[in-house]
Design a protein around this motif. Structure first.
Motif, PDB file in Angstrom:
ATOM      1  N   ASN A 237       0.857  -1.181   0.000  1.00  0.00           N
ATOM      2  CA  ASN A 237       0.000   0.000   0.000  1.00  0.00           C
ATOM      3  C   ASN A 237       0.894   1.233   0.000  1.00  0.00           C
ATOM      4  N   PHE A 238       0.983   1.898  -1.141  1.00  0.00           N
ATOM      5  CA  PHE A 238       1.859   3.051  -1.293  1.00  0.00           C
ATOM      6  C   PHE A 238       1.136   4.338  -0.896  1.00  0.00           C
ATOM      7  N   ILE A 239       1.072   4.595   0.402  1.00  0.00           N
ATOM      8  CA  ILE A 239       0.506   5.835   0.949  1.00  0.00           C
ATOM      9  C   ILE A 239      -0.913   6.051   0.432  1.00  0.00           C
ATOM     10  N   ASP A 240      -1.858   5.399   1.055  1.00  0.00           N
ATOM     11  CA  ASP A 240      -3.285   5.546   0.699  1.00  0.00           C
ATOM     12  C   ASP A 240      -3.560   5.119  -0.738  1.00  0.00           C
ATOM     13  N   CYS A 241      -3.140   3.908  -1.059  1.00  0.00           N
ATOM     14  CA  CYS A 241      -3.437   3.293  -2.365  1.00  0.00           C
ATOM     15  C   CYS A 241      -2.841   4.077  -3.529  1.00  0.00           C
ATOM     16  N   GLY A 242      -1.634   4.577  -3.353  1.00  0.00           N
ATOM     17  CA  GLY A 242      -0.943   5.297  -4.408  1.00  0.00           C
ATOM     18  C   GLY A 242      -0.112   4.376  -5.280  1.00  0.00           C
ATOM     19  N   VAL A 243       0.858   4.972  -5.989  1.00  0.00           N
ATOM     20  CA  VAL A 243       1.689   4.231  -6.924  1.00  0.00           C
ATOM     21  C   VAL A 243       3.161   4.548  -6.675  1.00  0.00           C
ATOM     22  N   LEU A 244       4.001   3.555  -6.903  1.00  0.00           N
ATOM     23  CA  LEU A 244       5.445   3.732  -6.925  1.00  0.00           C
ATOM     24  C   LEU A 244       5.842   4.090  -8.356  1.00  0.00           C
ATOM     25  N   ASN A 245       6.508   5.215  -8.531  1.00  0.00           N
ATOM     26  CA  ASN A 245       6.999   5.636  -9.846  1.00  0.00           C
ATOM     27  C   ASN A 245       8.516   5.608  -9.878  1.00  0.00           C
TER      28      ASN A 245
ATOM     29  N   VAL B 139      13.363   8.466 -14.987  1.00  0.00           N
ATOM     30  CA  VAL B 139      14.687   8.454 -15.607  1.00  0.00           C
ATOM     31  C   VAL B 139      14.786   9.654 -16.547  1.00  0.00           C
ATOM     32  N   ALA B 140      16.006  10.174 -16.716  1.00  0.00           N
ATOM     33  CA  ALA B 140      16.228  11.253 -17.680  1.00  0.00           C
ATOM     34  C   ALA B 140      15.953  10.742 -19.096  1.00  0.00           C
ATOM     35  N   PRO B 141      15.310  11.546 -19.945  1.00  0.00           N
ATOM     36  CA  PRO B 141      14.958  11.066 -21.299  1.00  0.00           C
ATOM     37  C   PRO B 141      16.158  10.644 -22.125  1.00  0.00           C
ATOM     38  N   GLU B 142      17.276  11.364 -22.031  1.00  0.00           N
ATOM     39  CA  GLU B 142      18.447  10.975 -22.806  1.00  0.00           C
ATOM     40  C   GLU B 142      19.057   9.684 -22.275  1.00  0.00           C
ATOM     41  N   ALA B 143      18.934   9.456 -20.970  1.00  0.00           N
ATOM     42  CA  ALA B 143      19.403   8.192 -20.409  1.00  0.00           C
ATOM     43  C   ALA B 143      18.544   7.039 -20.911  1.00  0.00           C
ATOM     44  N   LEU B 144      17.227   7.256 -20.966  1.00  0.00           N
ATOM     45  CA  LEU B 144      16.329   6.232 -21.495  1.00  0.00           C
ATOM     46  C   LEU B 144      16.666   5.917 -22.943  1.00  0.00           C
ATOM     47  N   ASN B 145      16.911   6.938 -23.737  1.00  0.00           N
ATOM     48  CA  ASN B 145      17.256   6.719 -25.142  1.00  0.00           C
ATOM     49  C   ASN B 145      18.538   5.907 -25.288  1.00  0.00           C
ATOM     50  N   ALA B 146      19.469   6.098 -24.335  1.00  0.00           N
ATOM     51  CA  ALA B 146      20.753   5.402 -24.382  1.00  0.00           C
ATOM     52  C   ALA B 146      20.718   4.065 -23.640  1.00  0.00           C
ATOM     53  N   LEU B 147      19.548   3.697 -23.077  1.00  0.00           N
ATOM     54  CA  LEU B 147      19.403   2.489 -22.261  1.00  0.00           C
ATOM     55  C   LEU B 147      20.397   2.493 -21.095  1.00  0.00           C
ATOM     56  N   ASP B 148      20.604   3.691 -20.543  1.00  0.00           N
ATOM     57  CA  ASP B 148      21.489   3.877 -19.393  1.00  0.00           C
ATOM     58  C   ASP B 148      20.606   4.039 -18.153  1.00  0.00           C
ATOM     59  N   PHE B 149      20.555   3.006 -17.318  1.00  0.00           N
ATOM     60  CA  PHE B 149      19.686   3.023 -16.140  1.00  0.00           C
ATOM     61  C   PHE B 149      20.493   3.107 -14.849  1.00  0.00           C
ATOM     62  N   SER B 150      21.644   3.756 -14.918  1.00  0.00           N
ATOM     63  CA  SER B 150      22.503   3.891 -13.750  1.00  0.00           C
ATOM     64  C   SER B 150      22.005   4.942 -12.770  1.00  0.00           C
ATOM     65  N   ASP B 151      21.099   5.815 -13.195  1.00  0.00           N
ATOM     66  CA  ASP B 151      20.591   6.866 -12.312  1.00  0.00           C
ATOM     67  C   ASP B 151      19.072   6.944 -12.422  1.00  0.00           C
ATOM     68  N   VAL B 152      18.410   5.930 -11.926  1.00  0.00           N
ATOM     69  CA  VAL B 152      16.947   5.914 -11.854  1.00  0.00           C
ATOM     70  C   VAL B 152      16.540   6.322 -10.438  1.00  0.00           C
ATOM     71  N   ARG B 153      15.501   7.117 -10.310  1.00  0.00           N
ATOM     72  CA  ARG B 153      15.024   7.586  -9.013  1.00  0.00           C
ATOM     73  C   ARG B 153      13.597   7.091  -8.782  1.00  0.00           C
ATOM     74  N   ALA B 154      13.167   7.141  -7.527  1.00  0.00           N
ATOM     75  CA  ALA B 154      11.835   6.644  -7.162  1.00  0.00           C
ATOM     76  C   ALA B 154      11.076   7.700  -6.381  1.00  0.00           C
ATOM     77  N   THR B 155       9.774   7.677  -6.508  1.00  0.00           N
ATOM     78  CA  THR B 155       8.896   8.507  -5.706  1.00  0.00           C
ATOM     79  C   THR B 155       7.550   7.845  -5.627  1.00  0.00           C
ATOM     80  N   ILE B 156       6.737   8.296  -4.693  1.00  0.00           N
ATOM     81  CA  ILE B 156       5.374   7.761  -4.550  1.00  0.00           C
ATOM     82  C   ILE B 156       4.388   8.893  -4.771  1.00  0.00           C
ATOM     83  N   LEU B 157       3.393   8.633  -5.589  1.00  0.00           N
ATOM     84  CA  LEU B 157       2.298   9.563  -5.817  1.00  0.00           C
ATOM     85  C   LEU B 157       1.005   8.919  -5.333  1.00  0.00           C
ATOM     86  N   SER B 158       0.147   9.746  -4.772  1.00  0.00           N
ATOM     87  CA  SER B 158      -1.085   9.221  -4.194  1.00  0.00           C
ATOM     88  C   SER B 158      -2.184  10.248  -4.299  1.00  0.00           C
ATOM     89  N   THR B 159      -3.408   9.781  -4.202  1.00  0.00           N
ATOM     90  CA  THR B 159      -4.550  10.697  -4.188  1.00  0.00           C
ATOM     91  C   THR B 159      -4.614  11.486  -2.908  1.00  0.00           C
TER      92      THR B 159
END
Length: 225
Positions: free
Chosen positions: A194-202, A205-225
């Motif tokens: 349960n991510f803070i009142d039925c929220g989501v884990l997101n 990634v930086a768009p240029e990192a995604l384009n390069a398939l470079d996942f060395s700097d991925v970050r996380a946050t939780i969003l909720s209603t």
């Protein structure tokens, strides 16, 4: 590599919904699955995290792996071969730790790890069950689809737009970063995330990192209603 200063490219970011089977299954090494154990080369370390309450080091929670050959046609942000694996420190949200390391603010990159293994690495994969001190949840097959699941199912996804974000962009210095992966609050046999009142884990990634398939700097946050 630092991608904070780079601007996103105008490229469509269609969501890929990850729908889970009703029951666990025995799966071949390299198959797309939720829970279970990761498939990695033997010489690739399992990512770990240190519990701030006791100083002990534990394997990061393995969430899922996606065999990119399973992606629907027309997806342009990711290749259609290789394996993408997701780990994050989410034990708190299954009532296992006292303090969360991922919350409503964007995290550091030590509490989330994403690995991309190209097609030529898949022959080296082994199931890494022996690397975990405790038994993990049984593996559940994943279907990758562009069809949004009904409200009765969790909204797990790759790419797309984040749920519940009420502002136009992420906070500085993460402006322009894109959603890579979303895990919805969900429950089943042996777990209740349960991510803070039925929220989501997101995971973002930086768009240029995604384009390069470079996942060395991925970050996380939780969003909720």
């Amino acid at each position: 590599m630092n991608y904070h200063h780079l601007q996103p490219k105008p490229m469509k970011n269609s969501p890929i919904y990850l729908r889970l089977a009703d029951i666990p299954s025995e799966l071949p090494v390299g198959a797309s699955h939720w829970w279970g154990y990761p498939d990695l080369p033997e010489d690739m370390p399992i990512p770990t995290v240190t519990d701030p309450t006791d100083g002990n080091t534990y394997a990061l929670n393995f969430i899922c792996q996606i065999n990119l050959a399973d992606l629907p046609e027309g997806i342009i942000r990711l290749p259609h071969s290789g394996l993408l694996l997701f780990f994050a420190d989410i034990a708190y949200y299954n009532r296992q730790w006292n303090e969360p390391s991922i919350s409503l603010h964007i995290s550091g990159n030590e509490v989330v790890k994403v690995f991309y293994l190209p097609k030529e690495k898949l022959s080296q994969l082994v199931n890494r069950q022996d690397e975990y001190a405790e038994e993990e949840l049984p593996a559940v097959p994943i279907q990758c689809t562009t069809e949004q699941p009904p409200l009765s199912e969790p909204d797990h996804r790759l790419l797309g737009e984040p749920d519940y974000r009420e502002w136009d962009d992420w906070d500085t210095p993460f402006e322009g970063w894109e959603l890579l992966f979303q895990m919805d609050s969900c429950e089943g046999d042996g777990y209740n995330y349960n991510f803070i009142d039925c929220g989501v884990l997101n995971l973002i990634v930086a768009p240029e990192a995604l384009n390069a398939l470079d996942f060395s700097d991925v970050r996380a946050t939780i969003l909720s209603t």
